[in-house]
Enzyme design. Structure first.
Site, short mmCIF file in Angstrom:
data_model
loop_
_atom_site.label_atom_id
_atom_site.label_comp_id
_atom_site.label_asym_id
_atom_site.label_seq_id
_atom_site.Cartn_x
_atom_site.Cartn_y
_atom_site.Cartn_z
N HIS A 42 31.01 2.01 1.65
CA HIS A 42 32.22 2.71 1.25
C HIS A 42 32.32 2.87 -0.27
O HIS A 42 33.14 3.64 -0.76
CB HIS A 42 33.48 2.03 1.83
CG HIS A 42 33.92 0.78 1.12
ND1 HIS A 42 33.63 -0.48 1.60
CD2 HIS A 42 34.65 0.60 0.00
CE1 HIS A 42 34.18 -1.38 0.79
NE2 HIS A 42 34.79 -0.75 -0.19
N ASP A 72 28.73 -1.37 6.84
CA ASP A 72 29.18 -1.09 5.47
C ASP A 72 28.14 -1.56 4.47
O ASP A 72 28.36 -2.49 3.68
CB ASP A 72 30.53 -1.77 5.24
CG ASP A 72 31.23 -1.28 3.97
OD1 ASP A 72 30.81 -0.25 3.43
OD2 ASP A 72 32.21 -1.94 3.55
N GLN A 96 40.67 -5.93 -4.47
CA GLN A 96 40.32 -4.56 -4.82
C GLN A 96 39.49 -4.54 -6.10
O GLN A 96 39.79 -5.21 -7.07
CB GLN A 96 41.59 -3.74 -5.00
CG GLN A 96 41.35 -2.25 -4.98
CD GLN A 96 42.65 -1.48 -4.98
OE1 GLN A 96 43.70 -2.04 -5.26
NE2 GLN A 96 42.58 -0.21 -4.66
N GLY A 97 38.40 -3.78 -6.09
CA GLY A 97 37.48 -3.74 -7.22
C GLY A 97 36.26 -4.62 -7.02
O GLY A 97 35.29 -4.52 -7.76
N ASP A 98 36.31 -5.53 -6.02
CA ASP A 98 35.19 -6.42 -5.74
C ASP A 98 34.24 -5.88 -4.67
O ASP A 98 33.19 -6.48 -4.43
CB ASP A 98 35.70 -7.79 -5.28
CG ASP A 98 36.38 -8.57 -6.39
OD1 ASP A 98 35.90 -8.50 -7.54
OD2 ASP A 98 37.39 -9.24 -6.12
N SER A 99 34.60 -4.78 -4.03
CA SER A 99 33.78 -4.22 -2.95
C SER A 99 32.32 -4.11 -3.37
O SER A 99 31.99 -3.76 -4.50
CB SER A 99 34.27 -2.82 -2.59
OG SER A 99 35.33 -2.87 -1.68
#
Length: 268
Positions: free
Chosen positions: A86, A132, A222-225
């Site tokens: 993603h 993913d 959020q931002g660590d994906s």
């Protein structure tokens, strides 16, 4: 956005979710982040402490051509980075940069590599359906030391209670602001039944693994994906999604690397 939607743990994913009303990854899906007074966006790992790429040389981050960090990644070969599908879905290789050896996003340390190829698992459609996983091919060999990744022979690394390490430059709280520096935290893997209790049919044990404390307080956000979940000296998970960040009884969800080991190896 309805409070029941989950939020992708990438900034670009959050912006996409806000635009399309598609499901994203943490509690309430958010619009694109707003800069704070120091120019930073989003937040870091919740409950984390400062870390160094000299200790974790294989952790990298993905950035736009203008330098905006939006996801993490893991170096698994001198010119290959594993990240989340993603994070790269819909991207052209020429638009992505991989930054290695840089703890402080405001510095010029380390190396900025261009991406020449993006591979996304062909079965990927949505984080809650699994797959993913993405592999980036870089335009050069990096000097940083890669990390090995889990295979089907490493089932013991996925046992409930196993101590694991998460790293990233993402949110330090749900809806907070982004970290300027690389952070790390230690979290235990949860059992499949615990994760299923939190997420119901959205959790698939073949494709996912969960990690977090029962009381919450420590988690990717959020931002660590795309960043690493590491245990036993190997990459065992890829930061993927979750409901909220570090909430009690709701662990983070990671792509189960061992399931995709053959496909990842084929890209190397």
């Amino acid at each position: 956005m309805a409070a029941t939607l989950h939020r992708l743990r990438s900034w670009l994913g959050a912006a996409l979710a806000a635009a399309t009303l598609s499901m994203a990854c943490v509690s309430v899906a958010e619009a694109a982040p707003t800069p704070t007074t120091d120019g930073e966006f989003g937040v870091q790992i919740v409950g984390g402490t400062r870390a160094s790429t000299s200790t974790y040389p294989w952790v990298v981050y993905l950035a736009t051509s203008s330098g905006f960090q939006y996801c993490g990644g893991t170096l698994v070969a001198p010119n290959k980075v594993v990240t989340a599908a993603h994070c790269t879905e819909g991207d052209s290789a020429s638009a992505v940069r991989v930054v290695a050896g840089r703890d402080d996003k405001n510095s010029t340390a380390g190396t900025v590599a261009r991406v020449t190829k993006i591979w996304i698992h062909p079965s990927y459609t949505d984080v809650t359906r699994g797959y993913d996983v993405s592999v980036l091919t870089l335009d050069r060999n990096l000097s940083q030391t890669p990390i090995k990744f889990a295979t089907s022979a490493d089932s013991a690394l996925y046992a409930a209670g196993t101590s694991s390490t998460i790293l990233g430059w993402g949110d330090t709280s749900s809806g907070g602001s982004a970290s300027r520096y690389l952070l790390k935290a230690t979290v235990p893997l949860t059992s499949n039944s615990t994760c299923a209790s939190a997420y119901g049919s959205r959790f698939n044990a073949t494709h996912m693994v969960c990690a977090g404390y029962t009381q919450g307080g420590t988690d990717t956000c959020q931002g660590d994906s795309g960043g690493p979940l590491v245990a036993g000296g190997k990459l065992i998970g890829i930061t993927s999604w979750g409901d909220g960040c570090a909430d009690p009884g709701i662990p983070g969800v990671y792509a189960r690397v061992s399931t995709y080991a053959a496909q990842i190896q084929a890209q190397l």
